[in-house]
Design a protein around this motif. Structure first.
Motif, PDB file in Angstrom:
ATOM      1  N   LYS A 168       0.840  -1.212   0.000  1.00 14.29           N
ATOM      2  CA  LYS A 168       0.000   0.000   0.000  1.00 14.29           C
ATOM      3  C   LYS A 168       0.870   1.254   0.000  1.00 14.29           C
ATOM      4  N   TRP A 169       1.977   1.214   0.712  1.00 14.78           N
ATOM      5  CA  TRP A 169       2.871   2.367   0.745  1.00 14.78           C
ATOM      6  C   TRP A 169       3.468   2.629  -0.627  1.00 14.78           C
ATOM      7  N   LYS A 170       3.873   1.570  -1.304  1.00 14.43           N
ATOM      8  CA  LYS A 170       4.451   1.728  -2.643  1.00 14.43           C
ATOM      9  C   LYS A 170       3.412   2.226  -3.639  1.00 14.43           C
ATOM     10  N   SER A 171       2.166   1.811  -3.468  1.00 16.71           N
ATOM     11  CA  SER A 171       1.123   2.292  -4.383  1.00 16.71           C
ATOM     12  C   SER A 171       0.838   3.780  -4.135  1.00 16.71           C
ATOM     13  N   LEU A 172       1.024   4.271  -2.934  1.00 14.14           N
ATOM     14  CA  LEU A 172       0.817   5.675  -2.633  1.00 14.14           C
ATOM     15  C   LEU A 172       2.046   6.516  -2.965  1.00 14.14           C
ATOM     16  N   LYS A 173       3.172   5.918  -3.175  1.00 14.52           N
ATOM     17  CA  LYS A 173       4.430   6.609  -3.376  1.00 14.52           C
ATOM     18  C   LYS A 173       4.344   7.572  -4.565  1.00 14.52           C
ATOM     19  N   ASN A 174       3.802   7.111  -5.679  1.00 16.89           N
ATOM     20  CA  ASN A 174       3.717   7.949  -6.876  1.00 16.89           C
ATOM     21  C   ASN A 174       2.597   8.985  -6.756  1.00 16.89           C
ATOM     22  N   ARG A 175       1.625   8.796  -5.904  1.00 19.54           N
ATOM     23  CA  ARG A 175       0.493   9.703  -5.772  1.00 19.54           C
ATOM     24  C   ARG A 175       0.755  10.839  -4.781  1.00 19.54           C
ATOM     25  N   ILE A 176       1.561  10.666  -3.848  1.00 19.36           N
ATOM     26  CA  ILE A 176       1.782  11.683  -2.811  1.00 19.36           C
ATOM     27  C   ILE A 176       2.362  12.972  -3.398  1.00 19.36           C
ATOM     28  N   CYS A 178       1.845  14.378  -6.144  1.00 20.52           N
ATOM     29  CA  CYS A 178       0.772  15.118  -6.794  1.00 20.52           C
ATOM     30  C   CYS A 178      -0.060  15.828  -5.755  1.00 20.52           C
ATOM     31  N   PHE A 179      -0.379  15.178  -4.707  1.00 14.71           N
ATOM     32  CA  PHE A 179      -1.199  15.785  -3.652  1.00 14.71           C
ATOM     33  C   PHE A 179      -0.432  16.940  -3.006  1.00 14.71           C
TER      34      PHE A 179
END
Length: 184
Positions: A168-176, A178-179
């Motif tokens: 889950k952390w790796k999936s959020l890595k690319n999105r953070i 942007c936020f």
């Protein structure tokens, strides 16, 4: 010579002859009886002890293979051991002195018989202790293994949870980023 002196000398002489005769008879009897090591008690007690000992050994073998806790196993085995000792001692008490034998011979026979019985009881006590220690070690090892298996299951669950969190952390890595860029 005076009659009193003569009587005293004869009395002393007869006492000496009588006492030496008794000691000679006693020595001859003890030598002949001691050469026959088996006694009536031992001859009759030996098969009884062998049967009871075999029965007790079989009981211990079966008893300590049980899955019960050690304290209940030990309590039952100790009660059975006390019964075993009581049976041997009760059988020993049934032997009486044989008529026509000297007191020394009878005493020696009874002591020999009691010694053999006590040795057999001591051997069974050592066997009981060894069974208990062996069973105790096995059950302690089994308890440790069970506890280690429970710990391993918990560690497996922890590794699974950590792996999920990492994913889950790796999936959020690319999105953070942007936020974060939108917020600033």
């Amino acid at each position: 010579m005076n009659n009193k002196k003569l009587l005293t000398i004869l009395s002393c002489a007869s006492i000496l002859l009588f006492s030496s005769g008794i000691s000679t008879v006693f020595a001859q009897e003890t030598e002949s009886d001691m050469s026959t090591k088996d006694t009536q008690c031992v001859k009759e007690m030996q098969p009884f002890m062998q049967d009871k000992t075999a029965e007790f050994r079989e009981y211990l073998t079966q008893h300590f293979q049980s899955k019960k806790t050690n304290t209940s196993l030990l309590d039952l085995a100790l009660k059975r051991f006390e019964l075993y000792k009581k049976e041997l001692r009760d059988k020993y008490k049934t032997y009486f002195a044989e008529t026509g034998k000297a007191i020394f011979t009878e005493t020696h026979d009874n002591l020999t018989c009691k010694k053999k019985m006590d040795e057999e009881i001591q051997t069974m006590e050592l066997l009981l202790k060894s069974y208990y220690k062996q069973t105790s070690n096995i059950k302690t090892s089994t308890a440790y293994m069970t506890k280690l298996q429970q710990i391993n299951k918990k560690l497996d669950a922890l590794v699974f949870d950590i792996t999920q969190m990492l994913g889950k952390w790796k999936s959020l890595k690319n999105r953070i980023p942007c936020f974060v860029k939108q917020c600033l």
